[in-house]
Design an enzyme around this catalytic site. Structure first.
Site, PDB file in Angstrom:
ATOM      1  N   ARG A  27      62.769 101.203  16.522  1.00 56.05           N
ATOM      2  CA  ARG A  27      61.785 101.329  17.764  1.00 56.05           C
ATOM      3  C   ARG A  27      61.515 102.935  17.540  1.00 56.05           C
ATOM      4  NH1 ARG A  27      61.958  97.581  22.146  1.00 56.05           N
ATOM      5  NH2 ARG A  27      61.624  95.646  20.986  1.00 56.05           N
ATOM      6  N   ARG A  31      58.502 104.291  23.520  1.00 56.81           N
ATOM      7  CA  ARG A  31      58.324 104.983  24.788  1.00 56.81           C
ATOM      8  C   ARG A  31      59.010 106.217  25.003  1.00 56.81           C
ATOM      9  NH1 ARG A  31      60.246  99.708  27.561  1.00 56.81           N
ATOM     10  NH2 ARG A  31      61.081  99.752  25.613  1.00 56.81           N
ATOM     11  N   ARG A  40      49.423 104.388  24.238  1.00 55.62           N
ATOM     12  CA  ARG A  40      49.485 103.071  24.977  1.00 55.62           C
ATOM     13  C   ARG A  40      48.665 103.331  26.221  1.00 55.62           C
ATOM     14  NH1 ARG A  40      54.805 101.167  27.831  1.00 55.62           N
ATOM     15  NH2 ARG A  40      54.217 103.123  29.245  1.00 55.62           N
ATOM     16  N   ASP A  77      55.078  93.235  17.245  1.00 57.31           N
ATOM     17  CA  ASP A  77      56.297  92.863  18.111  1.00 57.31           C
ATOM     18  C   ASP A  77      56.432  91.428  17.380  1.00 57.31           C
ATOM     19  OD1 ASP A  77      57.655  93.457  20.607  1.00 57.31           O
ATOM     20  OD2 ASP A  77      57.448  91.234  20.482  1.00 57.31           O
ATOM     21  N   TYR A 154      62.463  83.188  23.350  1.00 58.69           N
ATOM     22  CA  TYR A 154      61.314  83.687  24.324  1.00 58.69           C
ATOM     23  C   TYR A 154      60.284  82.663  24.627  1.00 58.69           C
ATOM     24  CZ  TYR A 154      63.223  88.190  23.430  1.00 58.69           C
ATOM     25  OH  TYR A 154      64.115  89.490  23.473  1.00 58.69           O
TER      26      TYR A 154
END
Ligand code: CP3
Length: 354
Positions: A27, A31, A40, A77, A154
């Site tokens: 990552r 963020r 973003r 992703d 998921y």
């Protein structure tokens, strides 16, 4: 093809001698970086960012402008595959990934299409080639996908889960449908990763974030076997160079031993396993990647320096180590702390290679 100026990461994965330990960070584009949040916002949302090759390239490069990382990782992703299968992926802020449709029955598994990834995920391949051009041989580019089991959790749960009860219920109540689901995902994932390699990815990582929630037998059948199938199907050499494959089952522990037999080049190790123990378990047959606890980046600079040195000492001398966190960086981390980690590694790792 431009010649690679820094190939430490690729050499370390092949357990070849290096002058210092290479580093990248799970990552690394994300963020915790204000410039990521700005891009973003410009894109509108996370999926618009992933599907815009120009902006995906921009955020891939952002961490490399701040830190001397030895590899770039494609910005995308693991859930782009089920999205391409028509499941309707979306991200609602603060809630993580969600699917409009879920896998609820044997019929759902049977009806799940195997997409033509070159077509439906063309935006990913466009990002890969744009990033390769922009990197201009400075560092290698990592392509990635999720493991079939991790992606399936998921698809079945409809999003993140704490217990995986729906996903496990499918494995235990209808193992044949579960096998078929893993088969469809393994096939699609292999095609997808090979397309990334053809577009320019120089190493591959498979994220099996939720493999360790399975009991040993279910892990072998539903997680490890499908990763094996992917490793077997991957292009392993391109432009005269080996394309190394790294498998990462978070919380793998003693399962690292069985993972070696897949024929992968490297294994990701999280912070719950000592690298010395991981090295013993894997018998020096693969490279190891890890394993600073991401939460250590909340600590003082001094504690971070001590932590980095402890990881180096735990692996010990010799080739075959890629430094990384044991899992992705947390969004609240102060970017300066990452600099402390990278600088400490630059300063101290050479003596582990002399
Ligand atoms: O590492 C990188 O810099 C490359 C990009 C990358 C992302 N996701 C971007 C992302 C990679 C390699 C992933 C892999 C991924 N995605 C995994 C496996 C690795 C892991 O962390 O365990 C998993 C399980 C996912 C699924 C996923 N994507 C979740 C559960 C979430 C929400 C929770 C979270 O961590 O935010 C995402 C969103 C996501 N993927 C973000 C990023 C930067 C944050 C989204 C945002 O910007 O709002």
């Amino acid at each position: 093809m431009t010649e690679l100026k820094n190939d430490l990461f690729l050499r370390a994965l092949l357990r070849e001698p290096v002058e210092r330990t290479p580093i990248w960070m799970m990552r690394q584009a994300g963020r915790y970086l204000p410039e990521y949040r700005a891009t973003r916002a410009e894109a509108g949302d996370f999926m618009s960012l992933c599907s815009n090759p120009e902006l995906a390239c921009e955020v891939t490069l952002q961490p490399l402008r701040r830190y001397q990382f030895d590899a770039a990782i494609l910005f995308s992703d693991i859930l782009t595959i089920p999205d391409a299968m028509g499941m309707g992926l979306y991200f609602s802020t603060g809630e993580g990934p969600k699917f409009k449709r879920t896998i609820d029955s044997a019929a759902d598994v049977k009806n799940l299409p195997i997409p033509d990834v070159a077509d439906s995920l063309d935006y990913v391949m466009a990002a890969v080639s744009k990033i390769r051009t922009a990197l201009d041989g400075s560092v290698p580019l990592i392509g990635f996908a999720g493991s079939p089991w991790t992606v399936a959790t998921y698809m079945i749960e409809g999003g993140s889960s704490k217990t995986y009860s729906k996903a496990k219920a499918l494995l235990y109540s209808d193992p044949e449908s579960a096998d078929l689901l893993m088969e469809k995902l393994a096939q699609t994932t292999t095609d997808y990763l090979n397309a990334q390699i053809r577009a320019g990815a120089q190493a591959i990582m498979v994220f099996d974030t939720w493999g360790s929630v399975l009991e040993p037998e279910a892990y072998r059948r539903f997680s490890l076997a499908s990763m094996q199938q992917i490793v077997d199907g991957l292009i392993r050499e391109q432009d005269g160079r080996r394309v190394p494959v790294v498998l990462f089952t978070k919380g793998a522990g003693t399962r690292l031993r069985a993972m070696v037999d897949t024929g992968c080049d490297g294994l990701g190790v999280d912070w719950t396993t000592d690298l010395a123990e991981a090295r013993e378990l894997t018998g020096g047959k693969v490279a190891l990647q890890g394993n600073l606890d991401p939460s250590l980046l909340y600590a003082s600079d001094e504690a971070i320096r001590d932590g980095v040195i402890r990881v180096l000492e735990s692996y010990g001398k010799g080739p075959g180590h890629v430094f990384n966190l044991g899992h992705g960086i947390h969004p609240e981390i102060d970017p300066a702390k990452v600099g402390v980690m990278v600088d400490t590694l630059r300063e101290h790792s050479p003596r582990f290679h002399s």
